[in-house]
Design a protein around this motif. Structure first.
Motif, PDB file in Angstrom:
ATOM      1  N   VAL A  27       0.836  -1.204   0.000  1.00 43.42           N
ATOM      2  CA  VAL A  27       0.000   0.000   0.000  1.00 43.42           C
ATOM      3  C   VAL A  27       0.871   1.253   0.000  1.00 43.42           C
ATOM      4  N   PHE A  28       1.983   1.223   0.742  1.00 44.41           N
ATOM      5  CA  PHE A  28       2.854   2.400   0.782  1.00 44.41           C
ATOM      6  C   PHE A  28       3.507   2.642  -0.580  1.00 44.41           C
ATOM      7  N   GLY A  88       1.874   8.101   6.320  1.00 42.78           N
ATOM      8  CA  GLY A  88       2.164   9.429   5.801  1.00 42.78           C
ATOM      9  C   GLY A  88       3.625   9.740   5.577  1.00 42.78           C
ATOM     10  N   SER A  89       4.518   8.840   5.983  1.00 40.45           N
ATOM     11  CA  SER A  89       5.948   9.119   5.814  1.00 40.45           C
ATOM     12  C   SER A  89       6.736   7.823   5.828  1.00 40.45           C
ATOM     13  N   GLY A  95       9.060   2.623  11.228  1.00 43.48           N
ATOM     14  CA  GLY A  95       8.932   2.419  12.661  1.00 43.48           C
ATOM     15  C   GLY A  95       7.841   1.416  12.996  1.00 43.48           C
ATOM     16  N   ASN A  96       6.688   1.549  12.350  1.00 42.45           N
ATOM     17  CA  ASN A  96       5.579   0.635  12.618  1.00 42.45           C
ATOM     18  C   ASN A  96       5.916  -0.801  12.240  1.00 42.45           C
ATOM     19  N   LEU A  97       6.505  -0.972  11.058  1.00 44.51           N
ATOM     20  CA  LEU A  97       6.791  -2.331  10.597  1.00 44.51           C
ATOM     21  C   LEU A  97       7.910  -2.983  11.400  1.00 44.51           C
ATOM     22  N   TYR A 196       8.263  10.920  13.254  1.00 47.88           N
ATOM     23  CA  TYR A 196       7.493  10.362  12.144  1.00 47.88           C
ATOM     24  C   TYR A 196       7.235  11.370  11.025  1.00 47.88           C
ATOM     25  N   GLY A 197       7.674  12.612  11.212  1.00 45.19           N
ATOM     26  CA  GLY A 197       7.550  13.581  10.130  1.00 45.19           C
ATOM     27  C   GLY A 197       8.686  13.479   9.122  1.00 45.19           C
ATOM     28  N   ILE A 198       9.723  12.700   9.472  1.00 46.45           N
ATOM     29  CA  ILE A 198      10.881  12.566   8.572  1.00 46.45           C
ATOM     30  C   ILE A 198      10.484  11.755   7.347  1.00 46.45           C
TER      31      ILE A 198
END
Length: 233
Positions: A27-28, A88-89, A95-97, A196-198
């Protein structure tokens, strides 16, 4: 701190966990393609969780008997599921994965494949509902599997509070392998949200994920995961 693996032996293959990782990556990559064609903003605003739109649709459907609003309600309810797989980034999905890879396989091992999938989706949906209740007038799309990952972390810590996590500490250009107790990752999970904005994708017109709402949604995810695994004992 970069978690690599834990010391809990898993007897079953993490089939669902691997599929979840694969779907998130696919999806990403799709999102990147949409960004290149300048259609990512429309896509995310159509399928992300937008509290204001959901609240307005529910009000029109239930209180004003607007039949057309029911279609929007159904569409937006589906977004509670689909939004879990949007990110979104680059830093958010990585990080999530990473947390999903290290902690998810062990939680799937103790829950079983079907229940683990239900747990993951339910935690993500619950997080979305809480975010809508906290800020029903918010017009910024909320996306990402953060709430589901937080629930997995909460379940893991509740079940294995003394587990040891193989970790890499990157210090400038020197990487030091160490072993850390699992509970430290509760703290680190919330710290890493600041980064997470990076590598953010360009999602017009107003971006995604208002930090305060996302934070409280993850708190609910963390405690709901811990509560679920506690009741399962």
């Amino acid at each position: 701190m970069i978690p690599i693996s834990d010391n809990i032996r898993c007897w079953n293959k993490p089939i669902i966990n691997n599929w979840l990782i694969g779907i998130n990556i696919a999806v990403f990559l799709w999102e990147i393609q949409l960004e290149l064609s300048d259609t990512l903003g429309y896509f995310v605003n159509s399928w992300g969780v937008i509290p204001a739109q959901i609240s307005r649709a529910i009000t029109n459907a239930f209180f004003f008997n607007n039949s057309a609003a029911w279609i929007i309600v159904i569409w937006r309810v589906f977004s509670l599921v689909f939004g879990i797989f949007l990110h979104g980034s680059f830093s958010q999905i990585l990080g999530n994965l990473l947390f999903l890879w290290v902690f998810g396989k062990t939680v799937e091992n103790i829950l079983g494949h079907r229940r683990y999938l239900e747990f993951y989706l339910a935690a993500g949906i619950l997080t979305g509902v809480v975010q809508i209740l906290i800020e029903p007038s918010l017009t910024v799309p909320l996306i990402g599997g953060n709430g589901a990952i937080a629930a997995i972390l909460g379940a893991y810590i509740m079940k294995f509070p003394k587990a040891k996590i193989d970790t890499i500490l990157p210090l400038i250009i020197v990487y030091i392998p160490i072993e850390l107790p699992a509970f430290l990752y509760i703290f680190w999970w919330f710290v890493q949200q600041l980064f997470y904005g990076i590598g953010s994708l360009n999602i017009p017109p107003i971006g995604v994920n208002q930090s305060g709402v996302v934070f409280w949604g993850q708190i609910v995810g963390l405690f709901s995961g811990a509560a679920f695994i506690r009741l399962k004992r």
